[in-house]
Scaffold this motif. Structure first.
Motif, PDB file in Angstrom:
ATOM      1  N   ALA A 451       0.823  -1.203   0.000  1.00 46.84           N
ATOM      2  CA  ALA A 451       0.000   0.000   0.000  1.00 46.84           C
ATOM      3  C   ALA A 451       0.861   1.259   0.000  1.00 46.84           C
ATOM      4  CB  ALA A 451      -0.915  -0.012   1.228  1.00 46.84           C
ATOM      5  N   GLU A 452       0.248   2.385  -0.318  1.00 47.12           N
ATOM      6  CA  GLU A 452       0.986   3.633  -0.473  1.00 47.12           C
ATOM      7  C   GLU A 452       1.627   4.112   0.826  1.00 47.12           C
ATOM      8  OE1 GLU A 452      -1.851   7.223  -0.505  1.00 47.12           O
ATOM      9  OE2 GLU A 452      -3.061   5.593  -1.363  1.00 47.12           O
ATOM     10  N   ASN A 453       1.067   3.697   1.968  1.00 43.59           N
ATOM     11  CA  ASN A 453       1.629   4.132   3.257  1.00 43.59           C
ATOM     12  C   ASN A 453       2.849   3.323   3.683  1.00 43.59           C
ATOM     13  OD1 ASN A 453      -0.408   1.869   3.845  1.00 43.59           O
ATOM     14  ND2 ASN A 453       0.733   2.000   5.764  1.00 43.59           N
ATOM     15  N   PHE A 454       3.101   2.196   2.995  1.00 43.47           N
ATOM     16  CA  PHE A 454       4.041   1.203   3.503  1.00 43.47           C
ATOM     17  C   PHE A 454       5.430   1.785   3.769  1.00 43.47           C
ATOM     18  CE2 PHE A 454       6.698  -2.637   3.360  1.00 43.47           C
ATOM     19  CZ  PHE A 454       5.972  -3.462   4.202  1.00 43.47           C
ATOM     20  N   TYR A 455       5.971   2.534   2.833  1.00 39.39           N
ATOM     21  CA  TYR A 455       7.305   3.097   3.015  1.00 39.39           C
ATOM     22  C   TYR A 455       7.270   4.517   3.582  1.00 39.39           C
ATOM     23  CZ  TYR A 455       9.300  -0.889   0.555  1.00 39.39           C
ATOM     24  OH  TYR A 455       9.690  -2.159   0.189  1.00 39.39           O
ATOM     25  N   LEU A 456       6.059   5.060   3.751  1.00 35.69           N
ATOM     26  CA  LEU A 456       5.955   6.363   4.414  1.00 35.69           C
ATOM     27  C   LEU A 456       6.058   6.176   5.927  1.00 35.69           C
ATOM     28  CD1 LEU A 456       3.053   7.986   2.351  1.00 35.69           C
ATOM     29  CD2 LEU A 456       5.515   8.380   2.122  1.00 35.69           C
ATOM     30  N   ASP A 457       5.553   5.045   6.403  1.00 39.18           N
ATOM     31  CA  ASP A 457       5.614   4.766   7.835  1.00 39.18           C
ATOM     32  C   ASP A 457       7.036   4.382   8.259  1.00 39.18           C
ATOM     33  OD1 ASP A 457       2.894   5.239   7.914  1.00 39.18           O
ATOM     34  OD2 ASP A 457       2.363   3.126   7.685  1.00 39.18           O
ATOM     35  N   ARG A 463      13.079  -0.987   6.731  1.00 34.98           N
ATOM     36  CA  ARG A 463      12.288  -2.225   6.765  1.00 34.98           C
ATOM     37  C   ARG A 463      13.139  -3.426   6.341  1.00 34.98           C
ATOM     38  NH1 ARG A 463       6.879  -2.523   7.548  1.00 34.98           N
ATOM     39  NH2 ARG A 463       5.605  -0.623   7.415  1.00 34.98           N
ATOM     40  N   ILE A 464      13.841  -3.286   5.227  1.00 32.39           N
ATOM     41  CA  ILE A 464      14.637  -4.421   4.719  1.00 32.39           C
ATOM     42  C   ILE A 464      15.726  -4.804   5.709  1.00 32.39           C
ATOM     43  CG2 ILE A 464      16.256  -5.115   2.913  1.00 32.39           C
ATOM     44  CD1 ILE A 464      14.538  -3.554   0.925  1.00 32.39           C
ATOM     45  N   GLN A 517      -0.873  -3.050   4.186  1.00 28.49           N
ATOM     46  CA  GLN A 517      -0.668  -1.751   4.816  1.00 28.49           C
ATOM     47  C   GLN A 517       0.184  -1.861   6.081  1.00 28.49           C
ATOM     48  OE1 GLN A 517      -4.102  -0.099   6.792  1.00 28.49           O
ATOM     49  NE2 GLN A 517      -5.116  -2.100   6.913  1.00 28.49           N
ATOM     50  N   GLN A 518       0.140  -3.038   6.725  1.00 23.87           N
ATOM     51  CA  GLN A 518       0.901  -3.269   7.946  1.00 23.87           C
ATOM     52  C   GLN A 518       1.593  -4.612   7.835  1.00 23.87           C
ATOM     53  OE1 GLN A 518      -1.406  -3.240  11.557  1.00 23.87           O
ATOM     54  NE2 GLN A 518       0.279  -3.939  12.836  1.00 23.87           N
ATOM     55  N   LEU A 519       2.873  -4.644   8.205  1.00 29.93           N
ATOM     56  CA  LEU A 519       3.645  -5.878   8.172  1.00 29.93           C
ATOM     57  C   LEU A 519       4.529  -5.924   9.419  1.00 29.93           C
ATOM     58  CD1 LEU A 519       4.576  -8.440   6.608  1.00 29.93           C
ATOM     59  CD2 LEU A 519       6.387  -7.014   5.613  1.00 29.93           C
ATOM     60  N   ASP A 520       4.246  -6.885  10.286  1.00 30.04           N
ATOM     61  CA  ASP A 520       5.040  -7.074  11.497  1.00 30.04           C
ATOM     62  C   ASP A 520       5.811  -8.381  11.365  1.00 30.04           C
ATOM     63  OD1 ASP A 520       3.867  -4.792  12.466  1.00 30.04           O
ATOM     64  OD2 ASP A 520       2.358  -5.855  13.656  1.00 30.04           O
TER      65      ASP A 520
END
Length: 528
Positions: A451-457, A463-464, A517-520
């Protein structure tokens, strides 16, 4: 109708699952509104359905538990049944329905079921609501203007509405055992009681307090709105459509060989209790029925679960039944215990004519007890398991169902399993994409599922790097676990490595093409 709390078992969930404010019920949708439906939704289902077989095999143990309970509490006779979906798979009776002529109780014997009647009253109100004839937000005085003489406790008190009556939040006081003795009173007595003014224990919508009088008022609303006497309305619109031909209001209309007599235990002997005729308070607990007939009613409630898209032909809609099972004004029992006797906090609340509990293990139970001079009754059903347990007895204010013992047998010893939610197509697709992407970091495929927010958060590099660190701890990835869905757009799975597990939780957006949108991602040691 002794206090319903004696029929609630300890159970629970985190208190924040349920808001302490009463949520107003949805009003019926405009009949002209055209709704669109998903063709891909998969309802919950049993993975391996052995419920009938297991319950049938263990029915003698259930009967022994009930028999021991009956003897311990000096109940003359008990009839019980266990429903699975639409079938009464185990049913039996023991003891006597009539001590004078030594007549044995049977599953066809007619017991007065007292407050088990209340859910029929609530169902009738909802049926009238669904038909657009009333609103749960309506002030009760709109239908019973005689209540206008009642004095409220505070100047900031809201009006008592119909939902307040249904959820026992009207402010009227707990009225056991006084209410039990009003069952056969006349319409005039009820009118006079209302006209003279009722006393309140609390302001409306402030607290739960079990009130038989609230349900007597609901009975009056049903009569006035439908233009039909309450009992006639219930019979024609609920009992007969469900095939409950052996369910009655007036005991003098029941064949003598079928009618169960009620008793109290006093001076080390049984003494017969006089039966009350049907009257203006019938909505609080007037029904008389058998295990075989009441099993049809329990089956109807079970039919509401899970939500699905097949035919909906009941006296009320499945969604309306599920609304009856919705909790209001939850109360935390921090010292609750589970079937094993271990500490297990629970939340109990009242729905519409039904009690609802959920325990720390996530076990949800919908239930009600009933008690009148001469009788005690109880039923519980477990929506996620599709089973219901019923028991009727003929001893004053004595519950005939050792639910804790039976629950331990069925849910612990036998190990009944609940329905499982299948994985939705989109959730399965996103899991496959995540599995391919993790460790590969293919930037071209990211637009397809992130989702568009993924790398904004969190930045891409952050993340990687975080996930790579976890992957190194886990070692070589050997397999991917099955996806565990939480709902249609949320789930979790694991990557199983040489040195541990990579636990992954993700949620999808509400877009038509839902994206991650969220990945933990976290590391856990392997159980091996």
């Amino acid at each position: 109708m002794k206090n319903i709390y004696q029929y609630f078992i300890c159970s629970c969930i985190v208190a924040s699952l349920w808001s302490c404010t009463t949520k107003k019920s949805e009003e019926p949708k405009d009949k002209n509104t055209q709704m669109l439906y998903s063709s891909s939704y998969k309802a919950q289902e049993f993975v391996q359905d052995s419920r009938r077989k297991k319950i049938t095999e263990h029915a003698p143990e259930v009967e022994n538990l009930i028999r021991e309970h009956m003897k311990e509490h000096n109940i003359p006779g008990v009839a019980y049944g266990i429903v699975v979906d639409n079938e009464l798979v185990a049913a039996s009776a023991m003891g006597l329905m009539n001590l004078e002529n030594k007549q044995p109780a049977t599953t066809k014997s007619s017991f007065r079921i007292a407050s088990l009647t209340k859910s029929f009253t609530a169902m009738a109100i909802l049926k009238l609501r669904d038909e657009g004839k009333l609103s749960l937000d309506d002030a009760v005085v709109k239908y019973i203007p005689e209540l206008g003489s009642m004095r409220h406790l505070t100047t900031d008190s809201p009006s008592i509405d119909i939902e307040n009556l249904m959820t026992m939040t009207s402010g009227l006081p707990e009225d056991n055992p006084w209410g039990d003795r009003q069952l056969d009173e006349s319409e005039q007595m009820l009118f006079d009681l209302i006209k003279n003014g009722l006393s309140l224990a609390n302001p409306p919508s402030y607290a739960f307090e079990y009130s038989n009088t609230s349900y007597a008022l609901l009975g009056q609303i049903i009569s006035r709105v439908s233009g039909t006497p309450y009992q006639t309305y219930i019979t024609n619109n609920i009992l007969r459509p469900l095939g409950m031909e052996e369910t009655y209001w007036e005991y003098s209309n029941i064949p003598k060989e079928q009618l169960v007599l009620g008793y109290r235990w006093e001076d080390e002997e049984w003494k017969q209790e006089p039966m009350l005729h049907d009257g203006a308070f019938g909505a609080i607990g007037g029904l008389i029925t058998s295990i075989e007939d009441f099993g049809k009613y329990v089956s109807f409630h079970l039919s509401a679960w899970p939500p699905r898209s097949d035919q909906d032909n009941g006296p009320v809609k499945r969604s309306t039944l599920r609304e009856m099972h919705r909790p209001h004004f939850p109360r935390l029992n921090a010292q609750g215990r589970d079937f094993n006797g271990d500490t297990c906090p629970s939340i109990s609340s009242y729905g519409y004519g039904l009690g609802i509990t959920e325990d720390c293990n996530g076990l949800k139970r919908v239930s009600h007890g009933g008690a009148l001079p001469g009788y005690g009754s109880s039923y519980s059903f477990f929506p996620e398991y599709g089973i219901g347990i019923i028991a009727f007895g003929n001893l004053t204010y004595t519950g005939p169902l050792p639910l804790n013992d039976i629950g331990k047998l069925l849910f612990k010893t036998v190990g009944l399993e609940p329905r499982q939610l299948p994985v939705s197509e989109i959730l399965n697709q996103r899991q496959e994409q995540l599995t391919q992407w993790i460790g590969n970091w293919n930037q071209e495929m990211e637009d397809k599922f992130l989702a568009e927010n993924f790398y904004l958060d969190f930045s891409r590099k952050h993340r990687i790097d975080q996930i790579e660190e976890i992957l190194q701890k886990a070692g070589k990835i050997n397999s991917v676990s099955k996806l565990e869905p939480i709902n249609q757009l949320r789930g979790r799975f694991k990557l199983e490595g040489d040195k541990g597990l990579v636990e992954i939780f993700f949620t999808l957006t509400p877009e038509k093409n839902p994206k991650v949108q969220q990945l933990d991602v976290s590391f856990a040691k392997s159980d091996n």
